[in-house]
Design an enzyme around this catalytic site. Structure first.
Site, PDB file in Angstrom:
ATOM      1  N   TRP A   1       0.826  -1.143   0.059  1.00  0.00           N
ATOM      2  CA  TRP A   1       0.113  -0.021   0.111  1.00  0.00           C
ATOM      3  C   TRP A   1       0.941   1.368  -0.080  1.00  0.00           C
ATOM      4  CZ3 TRP A   1       0.782   3.292   3.931  1.00  0.00           C
ATOM      5  CH2 TRP A   1       1.453   2.782   5.264  1.00  0.00           C
TER       6      TRP A   1
ATOM      7  N   GLU B   1       7.301   7.871  14.116  1.00  0.00           N
ATOM      8  CA  GLU B   1       7.435   7.379  12.933  1.00  0.00           C
ATOM      9  C   GLU B   1       8.402   8.158  11.984  1.00  0.00           C
ATOM     10  OE1 GLU B   1       6.751   4.451  11.602  1.00  0.00           O
ATOM     11  OE2 GLU B   1       5.213   3.979  13.072  1.00  0.00           O
TER      12      GLU B   1
ATOM     13  N   GLU C   1       8.674   1.194   6.272  1.00  0.00           N
ATOM     14  CA  GLU C   1       8.332   2.269   7.610  1.00  0.00           C
ATOM     15  C   GLU C   1       8.384   3.479   7.081  1.00  0.00           C
ATOM     16  OE1 GLU C   1       7.932   2.040  10.865  1.00  0.00           O
ATOM     17  OE2 GLU C   1       8.364  -0.323  10.977  1.00  0.00           O
TER      18      GLU C   1
ATOM     19  N   HIS D   1       4.613   5.092   6.785  1.00  0.00           N
ATOM     20  CA  HIS D   1       4.016   5.228   8.044  1.00  0.00           C
ATOM     21  C   HIS D   1       3.918   6.604   8.264  1.00  0.00           C
ATOM     22  CE1 HIS D   1       4.941   0.780   9.452  1.00  0.00           C
ATOM     23  NE2 HIS D   1       4.189   0.941   8.092  1.00  0.00           N
TER      24      HIS D   1
ATOM     25  N   GLU E   1       8.787  -3.236  17.683  1.00  0.00           N
ATOM     26  CA  GLU E   1       7.594  -3.498  16.738  1.00  0.00           C
ATOM     27  C   GLU E   1       6.377  -3.627  17.297  1.00  0.00           C
ATOM     28  OE1 GLU E   1       7.943  -2.552  13.725  1.00  0.00           O
ATOM     29  OE2 GLU E   1      10.124  -2.449  13.169  1.00  0.00           O
TER      30      GLU E   1
ATOM     31  N   THR F   1       4.573  -0.683  18.672  1.00  0.00           N
ATOM     32  CA  THR F   1       3.951   0.223  17.641  1.00  0.00           C
ATOM     33  C   THR F   1       2.972  -0.388  16.995  1.00  0.00           C
ATOM     34  OG1 THR F   1       5.701  -0.597  16.420  1.00  0.00           O
ATOM     35  CG2 THR F   1       5.949   1.489  17.083  1.00  0.00           C
TER      36      THR F   1
ATOM     37  N   ASP G   1       1.635  -3.554   9.126  1.00  0.00           N
ATOM     38  CA  ASP G   1       2.889  -3.582   8.891  1.00  0.00           C
ATOM     39  C   ASP G   1       3.953  -3.908  10.126  1.00  0.00           C
ATOM     40  OD1 ASP G   1       2.683  -2.779   6.194  1.00  0.00           O
ATOM     41  OD2 ASP G   1       3.785  -0.955   6.377  1.00  0.00           O
ATOM     42  N   GLU G   2       3.429  -3.151  11.206  1.00  0.00           N
ATOM     43  CA  GLU G   2       4.364  -3.285  12.357  1.00  0.00           C
ATOM     44  C   GLU G   2       4.221  -4.845  12.816  1.00  0.00           C
ATOM     45  OE1 GLU G   2       6.141  -0.841  12.887  1.00  0.00           O
ATOM     46  OE2 GLU G   2       4.858   1.083  12.982  1.00  0.00           O
TER      47      GLU G   2
ATOM     48  N   HIS H   1       6.831  -6.701  10.766  1.00  0.00           N
ATOM     49  CA  HIS H   1       7.931  -6.520  10.966  1.00  0.00           C
ATOM     50  C   HIS H   1       8.553  -7.260  12.412  1.00  0.00           C
ATOM     51  CE1 HIS H   1       7.895  -2.632   8.657  1.00  0.00           C
ATOM     52  NE2 HIS H   1       8.011  -3.768   7.881  1.00  0.00           N
TER      53      HIS H   1
HETATM   54 FE   LIG Z   1       7.872  -0.505  12.922  1.00  0.00          FE
HETATM   55 FE   LIG Z   2       6.380   2.225  11.747  1.00  0.00          FE
END
Ligand SMILES: [Fe+2]
Ligand SMILES: [Fe+2]
Length: 402
Positions: free
Chosen positions: A101, A144, A182, A185, A235, A238, A267-268, A271
């Protein structure tokens, strides 16, 4: 420590050195490295013992004694030998750019007809969200946006750093691609907040500039054992906080903002999966040093990446932001304990065998830490008092209860 816990945010505000500073007439703070405050919140300036004038471009408060290269150099071989493993087990957690995305997918398209209507709708929805929510969202966005600091931090780690800026090792490829993921974000949250009309973008931008200039003090000592334990924790932290801002937005009826925070949280999570897998591997091949590293990071406490934030005005900005996040449930002391519990289970720390005496002590420490943190937190909750209101420059100095 106990008195700070009275505010219920100790595990969150875990840069434990004294950290008050007072501004001088030039807008630069004055450092006070010897202050030991009963609390960092609502402390009277008369208690501050000012010692050294703060230098421009230095962090807003002193950092810990810096320990460098604590991993024995022969252990670098471990990370070299894990190159192929990382390629098949870690790089697979990255998403190809074409499948990712992008911030634009969630924002009004300013090149389209009728974008003004979309922006108007976005602003109407934002009106329904309280100031305290925006304080948390801004704090998360600023965190971020200090991404250059985190890429730098990863590239301090011995054995895995990107030696050239375009190194083809799996470790370096991961770090660059992780950074690139990242980067979306901060971009997305920044643009959303800009369009919302609810925040003072100039003050926010100043805070970001101060923060990147200050860096961070994670105490990972160029040591990838410590570094990857730190990133595993972060991670997940977040993932939790973006998940909570998504939930709050949904509760207030802003489904589009909920989607924004939710997509970042996902996403976090991905990760977190990659970083916890690296540490899991370290536990498999070197359990003794890995459990020692885990205990070491937890003794030092996991400092939040944006703990050195400053907006040019509020010397306790991070503490204030943390308090609001704690109060409204975006990121809390309970979350800190939950993350630790999750990691202890994830890495099966309790079941490690064949450890040295020192390793067993570290194992014992880590495995008994969660209930101890929870007990302290419960006691702190019991003592919680009505907290003051504080103005945040990010929202035009409007006051929010801590
Ligand atoms: Fe992250
Ligand atoms: Fe992030």
């Amino acid at each position: 420590m106990a008195s700070r816990l009275a505010f219920g945010v100790e595990p969150f505000i875990c840069f434990s050195q004294s950290k008050s500073s007072r501004r001088n007439g030039n807008g630069y703070g004055l450092r006070s490295p010897t202050i030991s405050m009963a609390s960092t919140i609502g402390a009277s300036s008369s208690t501050a013992k000012v010692e050294t004038p703060k230098k421009p471009f230095s962090p807003p408060r002193e950092v810990h004694v810096q320990v460098a290269h604590s991993m024995p150099s022969q252990k670098i071989e471990i990370f070299k030998s894990l190159e192929n493993w990382a390629e098949t087990n870690i790089l697979t957690h990255l998403k190809p750019v074409e499948k990712c995305w992008q911030p634009q997918d969630f924002l009004p398209d300013t090149s389209s007809e009728g974008y003004e209507v979309q922006i108007k709708e976005l602003r109407e929805r934002a009106k329904e969200l309280p100031d305290e929510y925006f304080v948390c969202l801004v704090g998360d966005m600023i965190t971020e946006e200090a991404l250059p600091t985190y890429q730098t931090m990863l590239n301090t780690l011995d054995g895995v750093r990107d030696e050239t800026g375009a190194s083809l090792t799996s470790w370096a490829i991961w770090t660059r691609a992780w950074t690139a993921e990242e980067n979306r974000h901060g971009d997305l949250l920044n643009r959303y907040l800009y369009l919302s009309g609810r925040v003072d973008m100039r003050q926010i931008e100043k805070t970001i500039q101060y923060l990147i200039g200050s860096g961070m003090d994670p105490r990972t000592e160029n040591n990838p054992y410590l570094g990857f334990i730190y990133t595993s924790f972060q991670e997940r932290a977040t993932f939790i906080s973006h998940g909570n801002t998504a939930r709050h937005a949904k509760d207030k009826g802003d489904l589009k903002l909920a989607q924004i925070c939710g997509i970042i949280a996902s996403d976090e999570k991905r990760h977190e999966t990659a970083y916890t897998k690296i540490v899991e591997k370290l536990f498999e091949i070197d359990p003794d040093d890995t459990v020692l590293a885990f205990a070491d990071m937890m003794r030092k406490k996991i400092s939040m990446p944006a703990h050195l934030m400053y907006d040019g005005r509020d010397d306790n900005l991070f503490d204030h932001f943390s308090s609001v996040a704690q109060r409204i449930g975006v990121y809390t002391a309970k979350d800190y304990a939950d993350i630790l519990e999750f990691l202890v289970d994830r890495w099966k720390v309790g079941g490690l065998s064949g450890l040295s005496a020192e390793g067993r002590r570290a194992q014992e420490y880590v495995c008994t830490l969660v209930p101890r943190i929870r007990r302290l937190e419960e006691r702190a909750q019991g003592r919680a008092k009505l907290r003051p209101k504080v103005g945040f420059s990010w929202i035009f100095d409007r006051e929010v209860q801590l």
